[in-house]
Structures are given as C-alpha cells and as structure tokens.
Scaffold this motif. Sequence first.
Motif, PDB file in Angstrom:
ATOM      1  N   ARG A 103       0.963  -1.220  -0.118  1.00 38.84           N
ATOM      2  CA  ARG A 103      -0.245  -0.079   0.031  1.00 38.84           C
ATOM      3  C   ARG A 103       0.925   1.229  -0.080  1.00 38.84           C
ATOM      4  NH1 ARG A 103      -5.224  -1.231   0.661  1.00 38.84           N
ATOM      5  NH2 ARG A 103      -5.727  -3.049   1.716  1.00 38.84           N
TER       6      ARG A 103
ATOM      7  N   VAL B  23      -2.512   2.499   8.862  1.00 43.25           N
ATOM      8  CA  VAL B  23      -2.635   1.197   9.355  1.00 43.25           C
ATOM      9  C   VAL B  23      -1.742   0.933  10.619  1.00 43.25           C
ATOM     10  CG1 VAL B  23      -2.104  -1.124   8.601  1.00 43.25           C
ATOM     11  CG2 VAL B  23      -3.084   0.360   7.125  1.00 43.25           C
TER      12      VAL B  23
ATOM     13  N   ARG C 225      -9.962  -2.546   8.299  1.00 38.86           N
ATOM     14  CA  ARG C 225      -9.557  -1.891   7.359  1.00 38.86           C
ATOM     15  C   ARG C 225      -8.890  -2.639   6.190  1.00 38.86           C
ATOM     16  NH1 ARG C 225      -5.618   1.315  11.201  1.00 38.86           N
ATOM     17  NH2 ARG C 225      -6.941   2.739  12.415  1.00 38.86           N
TER      18      ARG C 225
ATOM     19  N   GLU D  71      -1.237   5.285   3.488  1.00 42.57           N
ATOM     20  CA  GLU D  71      -1.948   4.352   4.126  1.00 42.57           C
ATOM     21  C   GLU D  71      -1.356   3.630   4.892  1.00 42.57           C
ATOM     22  OE1 GLU D  71      -4.067   1.892   1.031  1.00 42.57           O
ATOM     23  OE2 GLU D  71      -4.501   3.530  -0.407  1.00 42.57           O
TER      24      GLU D  71
END
Length: 298
Positions: free
Chosen positions: A222, A230, A297, A226
């Motif tokens: 990612r 996370v 997520r 992002e």
Amino acid sequence: MPVAPDPNPSFGTYAYPHRLVTTEWLSANIGAPGLKIIETNEDILLYDIGHVPGAIKIDWRTELIDPLTRDVVNAERFAELMRIKGIERDDTVVVYGDKGNGTAAATVWTMHLYGHQDVRLLDGGRDAWISEARDTTFEVPFAGAGDYPKVDRDDRTARAFREDVVDGLGGSLVDVRPLAEYTGEHTLLTDHELERALRGGHIPTAVNIPWMTAVGPDSRFRPRAELDVVYGAVGAAPIVYGRVGERSAHTWFVLTFLLGIEGVRNYDGSWTEWGNAVGMPIVMGAEPGTAPEIAARR
C-alpha cells in the motif's frame, strides 16, 4: 557489484525505496551481472510449473530453517547454501514469492541476519509477475559454485527471543495473525502441524495488525500514507510475531524498510513457542481500541 536501484517514483515516499523493485525493473534486468533472483514460496510446487527466467529456488522452511531445532540455520549451513545457489556476498539479490510475499519476506529477513547488504523484494511478488503474463520458464538455471564466506549471524538487531519479549512486556508488540487467532476464538487455522499451539489468545499488550493489511488486492504494498495509518498504533522499537516468525518477517520488512521505524525485531519463536510454553501469560479477546478497528481496514 550492486545493480542500480529501481527508480520507480511510486517508491519515493518509502523510507528505503531501494529495498523494492517493480516487475518492469526485474524484467529489464534479468541476466544483469551481479543480480541473483530467488523464488521462495509457501506452495513449494509453484516453482516447477513456471518461474521468472534465471530464478533459483530456495525453500525457507527446509533450507533456511533447521527442521530439528526450528532455528535459523547456522553460519556454516547458510554459507554452504549460498555457495550451492551460486550467490556471492556482494550480489544484488531480488526475492519474490507467492501469497503476498510472506515467505519471500522471511527469506529477506534471514539474509539480513547474516548481513547480506543488498537484498530486495519484488513488489507484488509472483502474483504480480504471473498476472501480467510476463515471461516464465521451466528451466532451472545452472548456479555454479559460489564463494560465499562464512559470516556471523546477528541475532540481536532484527531478532527477538522469548526472554526479550518477557523482559519487554508492556512495550510495543504487534501480533500479525488473523483476528480470530489473536482473540483466541480459533487455534487451528492452519494446515501446518508445526504451527499449531495448545492455547489461543495473544501476548499481553500486543496490538493486532494482520500482516496482509500491508498489501492491496494485487499483492503490492500500500502507499506510504495508507501504511502510516494502518501502523499508527505501533510504538517505538516494536517486536512483531506471528505463528512461526514467517509472516511477521513481512511486517518487520514493512516497519523497517518502508516506514523507517528503528529497532524492529522479529520474534520468530512466535505463537508456536509462546502458546505452547508453560506459564507464559496470555490474553483472550481483543485489546480495547486496537484489533477490531485495524482488522476492519483490510
């Protein structure tokens, strides 16, 4: 001699962008002097049905881990393996594999323990290469006999042992297993008998960030923005763990080379050791405010 890094701008926001290569870069550099390519999969039969031209096969579970001690192979065996595979100490090594590069990242971690300077991961791994219909071959390259020296393994910088986890309880711990294993709802979610534990749950204070959260549907990492979200709950100098340290090595790679967090260590004893050991503290359920939200997520 090291091969020039991949200049792809999509890697530019990562802390150490030279640790990744694209499928385009690898395709253009196959056969380059000083470049060695390793395929290492969870499914060990995949190599035989087609692989990147010039790639050699390494089975992380049987060639880099001693099956009797479940420890990383010693210096003599590591050097011998590198010689058999035709890898020199100053080679650029690109590693790739199936299923999101989980086993491939474990191979990168193991080579890092032995101080191999230039080891890179193919972003997207075998999944990306095959999905793009790039060239594959059945031919097994002749590796020749390398001249890899015997070197000492560094077990302190990127590796943690059970006593390190015990001494550091209350510090930053990341459990990379699926949520149902972390909470203790399930204990037998694997076909690998050697990965099973008698007890479920997680190590006290560990947050749950399943390792595959770091990659998208195409198995590529990612974007940095992002990943920052996370892994926002990860503290300083974290210790990561999974079942046997394989998948947690993937998270170690993300935290170390993509996010630039210092002092990340992989506890490769992981849940197979902790969950089967007498007297180790275990928590059932989810730590408040961590596991369910992060897992959602994915």
